[in-house]
Design an enzyme around this catalytic site. Structure first.
Site, PDB file in Angstrom:
ATOM      1  N   GLU A 106       0.835  -1.206   0.000  1.00  0.00           N
ATOM      2  CA  GLU A 106       0.000   0.000   0.000  1.00  0.00           C
ATOM      3  C   GLU A 106       0.871   1.259   0.000  1.00  0.00           C
ATOM      4  O   GLU A 106       0.544   2.255  -0.652  1.00  0.00           O
ATOM      5  CB  GLU A 106      -0.942  -0.025   1.201  1.00  0.00           C
ATOM      6  N   GLU A 126      -3.880  -9.581   3.878  1.00  0.00           N
ATOM      7  CA  GLU A 126      -4.699  -9.276   5.063  1.00  0.00           C
ATOM      8  C   GLU A 126      -5.865 -10.226   5.255  1.00  0.00           C
ATOM      9  O   GLU A 126      -6.286 -10.494   6.384  1.00  0.00           O
ATOM     10  CB  GLU A 126      -5.212  -7.830   4.984  1.00  0.00           C
TER      11      GLU A 126
END
Length: 696
Positions: A106, A126
């Site tokens: 990210e 995740e």
């Protein structure tokens, strides 16, 4: 220690992330990144910025040391860091090697340009913790790689090599040589060509078939996700990237992230993630304890278990001597190992040359003389203390000094086994689970005299052979099988009271267990439990007998391998079919015991079986057999098919409330025919419930 090293190469600022081992984005590193970006912005000589990690990792994402602490969300949080990078007026280039995962990816997505080595591993994992990327990953990645590729990566959580993504807009260049020099050259090229700063947030997703694909994906994910909400929430967030403006999509992602973070499923998966790492640490064995070199391993017994154990070491490139007493048994064991590998090759999961290499590491033997120089020997012979005594006395005679002597016993007294030798400090239990080449759990049984360097060695070795090792003290059945006895006790009691094996199995499987107790027994072989029960009957003449289970074994019904057990099985098939003969045996046993069958609810089946596990788990903690509650959970998650979304028996008890668990136990003890002794709550369970505290 500087968490981000700042240097300047003429007109290029280089910010090197420095938080070993994987550059976890902890608070100190987040602060250092922002400070470095501001420093570069204030330096008129700097025209561009390179953000780089180590060869091992650009960044593996969140810092595990900050999980569950205020630091994890303290400002500057990751969103703030990404905004600072993205809003830089000077181009920021992410130079990626090794792992670039989770928050690390990210962060890279927030940079204006990205260059990578072809073998860099790219992932948003995740979902494996029951959450989704919470810092723009679901919004930016689809804009660069397309809906399908992004969704596959986000929902699976699996890493993808950068070379596989080189045709997408994710990378501006793939660098084969020195990454830092290549990144600096690229940064100067950006300035020379006056390239505009590319903000991923400004890219519009333009896929004509996007809506149809997302609907197809929803149908597929709904069917596959089952007990886990995260995959569908990932889809919702990725859909927002397609249908909504960037800022609205970010809001939807954030709401989903926070909702998932507070879900019991995410709590369970994060508990397992942390628990697996905690299990590798033995409280009184320092991390720097010297270990013994294990270059060659011997396995005694070429049966199903011995062969499976041997395969673990062959897979890790460690030579194995497989010892048997009879040529026929040895040939059969070697043939089984070869067949297992051949099947893996046929499925495309193993290259043929690797199979040849692994088989070349295997040395069959009929003589103890061939194993005397091995560094570790594991016996996997019949589960009988007399047989173990013969083997360990022989090992004590022939094995070199310093060799580790291990037993694969599943229930027997490791202190007694160690006592058969003159070197009890070198003896340890290594309890593999069947099939040993597949199951992840390894119970490491610590005898009262087991040396610390032996423990450190086998824990290190477990990691090498890709096992989750959990240390247990010595008691009958250790952690897993000791608890399983109480679970099975309740399954048998419920059957006697009126439930059928099918109902009990179905209720527990619907709740999430991989397999109910009766189907599990048939798969493992009922003769194994029968052998253990006969030993316990002899040691404890007054104990209650498992009349129905014993009768099945007396009839030769040992499960799938004989075509009959609690169920019947058609030749060549594994479907568990109800058997009228078993129903007659159960009915006769009830009549003989004067039991009138009653209707048993699925809820009662689940509570009695699972709470029996919890109660014995609490006693195991009291006695110090397990070091921590999460160790017990790891045993059940990795070795007994406990549902991952419930986190293990001890976490499940905490999730529903220890007070409720204790109350239910009192209720079971008080009901007609209830066993007050069996349902007496462990002292620690009562104490924790009254104090409103938890195990972990």
């Amino acid at each position: 220690m500087e968490h981000a090293e700042y240097t300047v190469n003429r007109d290029v600022a280089v910010i090197t992330l420095n938080n070993p081992p994987i550059n976890g984005l902890g608070l100190d590193l987040r602060r250092a990144i922002i400070a470095s970006i501001e420093r570069a912005a204030d330096d008129p000589a700097v025209r561009s910025i390179v953000l780089i990690g180590s060869d091992r990792a650009f960044s593996g994402g969140a810092d595990i040391k900050e999980f569950g602490t205020p630091k994890s969300s303290q400002e500057p949080n990751l969103l703030t860091v990404i905004r600072a990078v993205e809003s830089s007026t000077k181009p920021v280039i992410a130079a990626i090697a090794g792992a670039c995962m989770g928050g690390g990816l990210e962060l890279a997505l927030g940079c204006h340009f990205r260059v990578a080595r072809p073998d860099a591993q790219i992932a948003l994992p995740e979902v494996k913790l029951g959450i989704l990327p919470g810092a723009g990953g679901t919004q930016r990645l689809p804009r660069l790689v397309g809906l399908e590729t992004a969704l596959n990566m986000i929902v699976s959580g699996n890493p993808v090599p950068a070379s596989q993504l080189k045709s997408t807009a994710l990378f501006d260049a793939i660098i084969e040589g020195d990454l830092l020099n290549g990144a600096i050259d690229f940064a100067r090229k950006v300035i020379a060509e006056k390239r505009p700063l590319k903000r991923v947030r400004d890219i519009r997703l333009n896929e004509p078939a996007g809506e149809a694909f997302l609907q197809f994906a929803r149908n597929t994910i709904t069917a596959a996700a089952r007990h886990f909400p995260a995959p569908l929430k990932c889809l919702d967030a990725v859909s927002a990237a397609y249908f909504k403006p960037f800022d609205e999509g970010m809001k939807i992602e954030r709401e989903a992230f926070l909702w998932l973070l507070n879900s019991p499923e995410s709590r369970a998966l994060r508990h397992a993630f942390i628990g697996e790492r905690a299990a590798a640490k033995i409280p009184d064995v320092p991390a720097d304890t010297p270990t013994r070199k294990i270059k060659r391993v011997a396995v005694i017994g070429a049966g199903t278990m011995g062969g499976g154990i041997a395969m673990n070491f062959l897979n890790a490139g460690i030579p194995v001597v497989l010892l048997e007493m009879k040529q026929e048994a040895l040939d059969r064991g070697i043939a089984t190992i070869r067949k297992n590998y051949e099947n893996t090759v046929k499925k495309g999961k193993l290259a043929a040359d690797k199979m040849v290499a692994r088989m070349a590491l295997l040395a069959p033997s009929l003589s103890y003389d061939d194993i005397e120089d091995c560094d570790l020997v594991i016996e996997a012979v019949f589960e009988d203390i007399g047989v173990k005594e013969q083997v360990f006395k022989k090992l004590d005679e022939v094995m070199k000094q310093g060799a580790i002597l291990a037993s694969n016993t599943s229930t027997l007294d490791m202190n007694r086994i160690a006592g058969f030798t003159n070197r009890p400090q070198d003896v340890v239990g290594l309890h593999f689970f069947s099939p040993a080449n597949v199951m992840r759990l390894l119970e490491v049984v610590r005898g009262e005299k087991t040396a610390k360097d032996v423990l450190a060695t086998v824990m290190q070795l477990a990691k090498k052979i890709k096992k989750v090792a959990v240390v247990s003290g010595v008691c009958d059945g250790f952690i897993g099988n000791r608890m399983l006895k109480f679970y099975r006790n309740q399954a048998n009691e419920l059957m006697e009271e009126g439930a059928s094996p099918q109902q009990i199995d179905h209720a527990l499987e619907k709740w999430g267990m991989a397999m109910g107790p009766f189907r599990m027994g048939d798969l493992a072989g009922l003769d194994i439990g029968w052998s253990i029960r006969k030993r316990l009957y002899a040691e404890n003449p007054g104990m209650k007998r498992s009349v129905i289970a014993d009768q099945l074994c007396e009839l030769g019904r040992f499960g799938q391998k004989t075509g009959k057990g609690w169920y019947r099985y058609e030749p060549g098939k594994r479907d568990a079919l109800p058997d009228p003969e078993v129903e007659e045996i159960i009915a006769a046993a009830r009549k003989s015991a004067g039991i009138t069958p009653r209707k048993v609810s699925d809820e009662e089946i689940i509570e009695r079986c699972i709470f029996a596990l919890v109660n014995e788990g609490a006693r195991i903690l009291e006695e110090g057999i397990a070091a921590r509650a999460s160790d017990i959970d790891m045993v059940y998650l990795t070795g007994y098919g406990f549902p991952a979304h419930r986190g293990g028996p001890m976490l499940y008890a905490e999730t529903i409330g220890l007070t409720k668990v204790v109350e239910k136990m009192h209720n079971f003890a008080a009901q007609a025919g209830g066993d007050a002794v069996f349902w007496k709550p462990a002292d620690s369970l009562v104490r924790l419930a009254q104090a409103g505290e938890s195990f972990n």
